[in-house]
Design a protein around this motif. Structure first.
Motif, PDB file in Angstrom:
ATOM      1  N   VAL A  49       0.874  -1.309  -0.118  1.00 52.76           N
ATOM      2  CA  VAL A  49       0.038   0.083  -0.030  1.00 52.76           C
ATOM      3  C   VAL A  49       0.987   1.199  -0.094  1.00 52.76           C
ATOM      4  O   VAL A  49       1.546   1.270   1.017  1.00 52.76           O
ATOM      5  CB  VAL A  49      -0.756   0.133   1.285  1.00 52.76           C
ATOM      6  CG1 VAL A  49      -1.757   1.366   1.342  1.00 52.76           C
ATOM      7  CG2 VAL A  49      -1.823  -1.050   1.257  1.00 52.76           C
ATOM      8  N   PRO A  50       0.929   2.073  -1.133  1.00 50.27           N
ATOM      9  CA  PRO A  50       1.712   3.311  -1.145  1.00 50.27           C
ATOM     10  C   PRO A  50       1.173   4.010   0.048  1.00 50.27           C
ATOM     11  O   PRO A  50       0.197   4.266   0.269  1.00 50.27           O
ATOM     12  CB  PRO A  50       1.372   3.971  -2.611  1.00 50.27           C
ATOM     13  CG  PRO A  50       0.927   2.736  -3.133  1.00 50.27           C
ATOM     14  CD  PRO A  50       0.282   1.779  -2.326  1.00 50.27           C
ATOM     15  N   PRO A  51       2.103   5.058   0.559  1.00 51.33           N
ATOM     16  CA  PRO A  51       1.772   5.738   1.675  1.00 51.33           C
ATOM     17  C   PRO A  51       1.208   7.234   1.293  1.00 51.33           C
ATOM     18  O   PRO A  51       0.342   7.767   1.988  1.00 51.33           O
ATOM     19  CB  PRO A  51       3.329   6.281   2.152  1.00 51.33           C
ATOM     20  CG  PRO A  51       4.159   6.100   1.032  1.00 51.33           C
ATOM     21  CD  PRO A  51       3.662   4.655   0.295  1.00 51.33           C
ATOM     22  N   VAL A  52       1.375   7.544  -0.048  1.00 48.37           N
ATOM     23  CA  VAL A  52       0.711   8.641  -0.474  1.00 48.37           C
ATOM     24  C   VAL A  52       0.024   8.440  -1.732  1.00 48.37           C
ATOM     25  O   VAL A  52       0.058   7.720  -2.619  1.00 48.37           O
ATOM     26  CB  VAL A  52       2.065   9.675  -1.091  1.00 48.37           C
ATOM     27  CG1 VAL A  52       1.225  10.992  -1.607  1.00 48.37           C
ATOM     28  CG2 VAL A  52       2.974   9.966   0.277  1.00 48.37           C
ATOM     29  N   GLU A  53      -1.334   8.980  -1.743  1.00 46.93           N
ATOM     30  CA  GLU A  53      -2.173   8.871  -2.839  1.00 46.93           C
ATOM     31  C   GLU A  53      -1.928   9.764  -4.005  1.00 46.93           C
ATOM     32  O   GLU A  53      -0.897  10.679  -3.900  1.00 46.93           O
ATOM     33  CB  GLU A  53      -3.856   9.387  -2.322  1.00 46.93           C
ATOM     34  CG  GLU A  53      -4.123   8.631  -1.153  1.00 46.93           C
ATOM     35  CD  GLU A  53      -4.386   6.953  -1.418  1.00 46.93           C
ATOM     36  OE1 GLU A  53      -4.536   6.747  -2.617  1.00 46.93           O
ATOM     37  OE2 GLU A  53      -5.086   6.519  -0.329  1.00 46.93           O
ATOM     38  N   LEU A  54      -2.611   9.494  -5.115  1.00 43.33           N
ATOM     39  CA  LEU A  54      -2.053  10.173  -6.617  1.00 43.33           C
ATOM     40  C   LEU A  54      -2.335  11.795  -6.303  1.00 43.33           C
ATOM     41  O   LEU A  54      -1.793  12.549  -6.877  1.00 43.33           O
ATOM     42  CB  LEU A  54      -3.002   9.834  -7.493  1.00 43.33           C
ATOM     43  CG  LEU A  54      -2.646   8.280  -8.000  1.00 43.33           C
ATOM     44  CD1 LEU A  54      -3.497   7.774  -9.202  1.00 43.33           C
ATOM     45  CD2 LEU A  54      -1.345   8.105  -8.476  1.00 43.33           C
TER      46      LEU A  54
END
Length: 319
Positions: free
Chosen positions: A143-148
């Motif tokens: 799960v990436p820590p930062v959204e788009l």
């Protein structure tokens, strides 16, 4: 795999689903923000509930079948339904109230089945075997820590403080230094959640596919199994472990992608240049979900130990 049916008339209320662990972020979302579904498709989780006929069962809204909304019970705060009026979904067969749909701001989209209104039966499909750690495709859980859009992941903001609560207990409320990758990314935002004072212990990331923990390690941050919910345990050693959401853990533990450009020289003729984009950067500092931390902490049995009372008293008044 299982199917949940109406306890009254037997109408099938879900698609075939397999049980997985209840996500750490289940009850912790960002206020006045819309959230995606809590559960992955074709899965369900169980949450023990006190003083009821049984445990609450949660599924993704897309896995619900033959249920209809009860219009007079669809109140919410501003953007959807929050379940304040009790069960708001009725069985399409007999009309009995069987579940609660939630999708308002600050809530993960979910359908919560009433434990005394449904029954679990075999679906007829083969059971999905529980994979061992070495059988999991851990990259699929990252799960990436930062959204788009540059915002921090809601899941991270909830899962990290949940892990910190477990870490405090594992360290028996003694000061602890976090591993470098976690500190580098989240900076000072986590400092206030850890016991103050000179650092006595150091936490290390550990888990499947990583180098074996050293015998002298103080405490290990390890992944929770996505199906069983159990923390990974080292094959040897006695270090305490603090479980971390497998998607967050995988971001730190797994090697990232490498650039397709050669380490030196020029791109060969006829090869189109395809630079990787720069990593996403958040537009604000990381803000752990304080309620996720405090509510997790006070529910851990070890918090009742006499040596942890002072720390508990300091944080008990948090939201």
């Amino acid at each position: 795999m299982d199917v949940f049916v109406c306890a009254g008339c037997g109408t099938e209320l879900t698609a075939p689903v397999s049980r997985v662990a209840l996500p750490d972020h289940t009850h912790f979302g960002a206020w006045e923000q819309l959230h995606p579904p809590l559960m992955e498709p074709a899965t369900y989780a169980v949450e023990p509930v006190s003083f009821t006929a049984g445990d609450s069962i949660v599924i993704a809204p897309g896995d619900s079948r033959d249920m209809v909304l009860i219009p007079e019970k669809c109140a919410g705060y501003c953007m959807g339904i929050d379940g304040r009026d009790g069960p708001n979904l009725a069985c399409g067969g007999c009309g009995s109230a069987v579940a609660t749909r939630t999708d308002d701001c600050g809530l993960w989209q979910a359908v919560w089945l009433e434990p005394d209104a449904v029954r679990r039966i075999p679906s007829g499909l083969p059971a999905v075997p529980t994979p061992d750690w070495d059988e999991l495709d851990l990259e699929a859980y990252v799960v990436p820590p930062v959204e788009l859009d540059g915002s921090w992941s809601f899941r991270w903001e909830a899962a990290v403080p949940v892990a910190l609560a477990h870490l405090v207990v594992a360290c028996e409320a003694r000061p602890v230094a976090l591993p470098g990758p976690l500190t580098d990314l989240l900076g000072d935002a986590l400092a206030g959640y850890l016991p103050a004072g000179p650092t006595e212990l150091t936490a290390h990331l550990a888990g499947p596919g990583m180098p074996a923990p050293r015998s002298g390690d103080d405490v290990l941050l390890v992944p929770r199994h996505p199906v069983t919910g159990e923390p990974w345990r080292p094959p040897h050693g006695t270090a305490a472990v603090a479980p971390l959401d497998v998607g967050v853990w995988a971001h730190f533990a797994l090697p990232g992608e490498t650039s397709p450009l050669p380490a030196s020289g020029r791109v060969p003729e006829g090869v189109l240049r395809d630079d990787y984009p720069l990593p996403l950067r958040p537009w604000r500092s990381f803000t752990p979900h304080s309620t996720a931390f405090s509510r997790t902490l006070v529910r851990l049995p070890a918090i009742r130990r006499p040596g942890m009372r002072a720390y508990y008293d300091r944080v008990a008044t948090w939201p």
